[in-house]
Design a protein around this motif. Structure first.
Motif, short mmCIF file in Angstrom:
data_model
loop_
_atom_site.label_atom_id
_atom_site.label_comp_id
_atom_site.label_asym_id
_atom_site.label_seq_id
_atom_site.Cartn_x
_atom_site.Cartn_y
_atom_site.Cartn_z
N TRP A 34 0.86 -1.18 0.00
CA TRP A 34 0.00 0.00 0.00
C TRP A 34 0.90 1.23 0.00
O TRP A 34 1.82 1.34 0.80
CB TRP A 34 -0.89 0.04 1.23
N ASP A 57 6.05 -2.18 8.09
CA ASP A 57 5.01 -1.17 8.29
C ASP A 57 5.58 0.04 9.02
O ASP A 57 4.88 0.74 9.75
CB ASP A 57 3.80 -1.74 9.03
N ALA A 67 -3.98 -2.08 8.43
CA ALA A 67 -4.12 -2.84 7.19
C ALA A 67 -4.05 -4.31 7.51
O ALA A 67 -3.39 -4.72 8.48
CB ALA A 67 -3.03 -2.47 6.18
N GLU A 68 -4.74 -5.08 6.71
CA GLU A 68 -4.69 -6.52 6.89
C GLU A 68 -4.78 -7.20 5.53
O GLU A 68 -5.29 -6.64 4.57
CB GLU A 68 -5.81 -7.01 7.80
N ARG A 69 -4.27 -8.41 5.51
CA ARG A 69 -4.32 -9.20 4.28
C ARG A 69 -4.65 -10.64 4.70
O ARG A 69 -3.76 -11.48 4.83
CB ARG A 69 -3.00 -9.15 3.53
N SER A 75 -6.65 -7.38 0.36
CA SER A 75 -6.17 -6.57 1.48
C SER A 75 -7.08 -5.37 1.66
O SER A 75 -7.69 -4.88 0.70
CB SER A 75 -4.75 -6.09 1.22
N THR A 76 -7.19 -4.91 2.91
CA THR A 76 -7.91 -3.68 3.19
C THR A 76 -7.02 -2.74 3.98
O THR A 76 -6.22 -3.17 4.82
CB THR A 76 -9.20 -3.94 4.00
N LEU A 77 -7.15 -1.48 3.70
CA LEU A 77 -6.45 -0.42 4.41
C LEU A 77 -7.51 0.48 5.04
O LEU A 77 -8.43 0.90 4.36
CB LEU A 77 -5.58 0.40 3.46
N LYS A 78 -7.39 0.72 6.34
CA LYS A 78 -8.38 1.52 7.03
C LYS A 78 -7.74 2.74 7.68
O LYS A 78 -6.60 2.67 8.16
CB LYS A 78 -9.08 0.68 8.11
N TYR A 90 -4.50 6.55 -2.63
CA TYR A 90 -3.96 5.36 -1.99
C TYR A 90 -3.85 4.27 -3.06
O TYR A 90 -4.84 3.83 -3.63
CB TYR A 90 -4.85 4.94 -0.81
N CYS A 92 -2.48 0.56 -4.38
CA CYS A 92 -2.13 -0.81 -4.03
C CYS A 92 -1.29 -1.38 -5.17
O CYS A 92 -1.54 -1.09 -6.35
CB CYS A 92 -3.38 -1.65 -3.83
#
Lengths: 115, 109
Positions: A34, A57, A67-69, A75-78, A90, A92
């Motif tokens: 990301w 990170d 963020a998680e995968r 994957s999501t980025l919050k 943003y 990816c």
């Protein structure tokens, strides 16, 4: 082959709200990144995953970004809560491996505007 | 992280060759040099990658001198559609690509 998919394409939120971005990398790409790109600047790496584990990170503002995968694919980025300075694109990206000789493949990004 | 320096902007005309030089004085032995192209509202796109000497593909050529402290991206016979930002990157020991500000290339008719 299909490229890196990102959604949403655009997002406008008020400061202190939360937002999430989604990324689906190229099938088979183990490494996912990301990046944050502020207008007029080059992309800045936020987080790097190898399969479902975090490789780096160090530049992720962990007080508000996460963020998680899960399962080593999507994957999501919050961001929670968002600040005005989080307004950026943003991006990816994914690659076959950490040292992929063919480089990274980027998605088109999510443009976030915080008002 | 290996630091790179490249010109902020370059202007050219259609049909000309554009050469963008990037300095990377602290490049490590195992580092590769990679160039990306970015159009507005799109993510960067891989152009070319090299380690030493010369690499050529259907889009560009990359010249790397023996000391590897600089590299030159050559775009032959540019067209208006080559107007974009070009980034020079050097992979560090963990292969995390770090982008600088890039070079904005403007091609005019």
């Amino acid at each position: 082959e299909a490229g890196v998919a990102q959604s949403p394409r655009y997002k406008i939120i008020e400061k202190r709200q939360s937002v999430a971005f989604w990324c689906n990398p190229i099938s088979g790409h183990a490494t996912l990144y990301w990046y944050q790109q502020i207008l007029g600047q080059g992309p800045k790496l936020l987080i790097q995953f190898q399969n479902n584990g975090v490789v780096d990170d160090s530049q992720l503002p962990k007080d508000r970004f996460s963020a998680e995968r899960l399962k080593g694919v999507d994957s999501t980025l919050k961001i929670q809560p968002a600040k005005l300075e989080d307004s950026a694109v943003y991006l990816c990206a994914s690659s076959l491996a950490l040292s992929d000789p063919y480089g990274y493949t980027f998605g088109s990004g999510t443009r976030l505007t915080v008002v | 992280l290996a630091k790179t320096t490249q010109p902020i902007s370059m202007d050219s005309y259609e049909g000309q060759e554009v050469n963008i030089t990037c300095s990377h004085n602290n490049i490590a032995t195992n580092d590769y040099i990679t160039w990306y192209q970015q159009f507005p509202s799109q993510g960067p796109r891989f152009i070319i990658q090299g380690y030493k000497t010369k690499v050529t593909n259907e889009v560009a050529s990359l010249f790397i001198p023996a000391d590897r402290k600089s590299s030159t991206l050559s775009l032959p016979r540019v067209s208006l559609s080559d107007t974009a930002v070009y980034y020079c990157l050097v992979g560090d020991k963990d292969y995390k690509l770090s982008f600088g500000a890039g070079t904005t290339v403007t091609v005019r008719a």
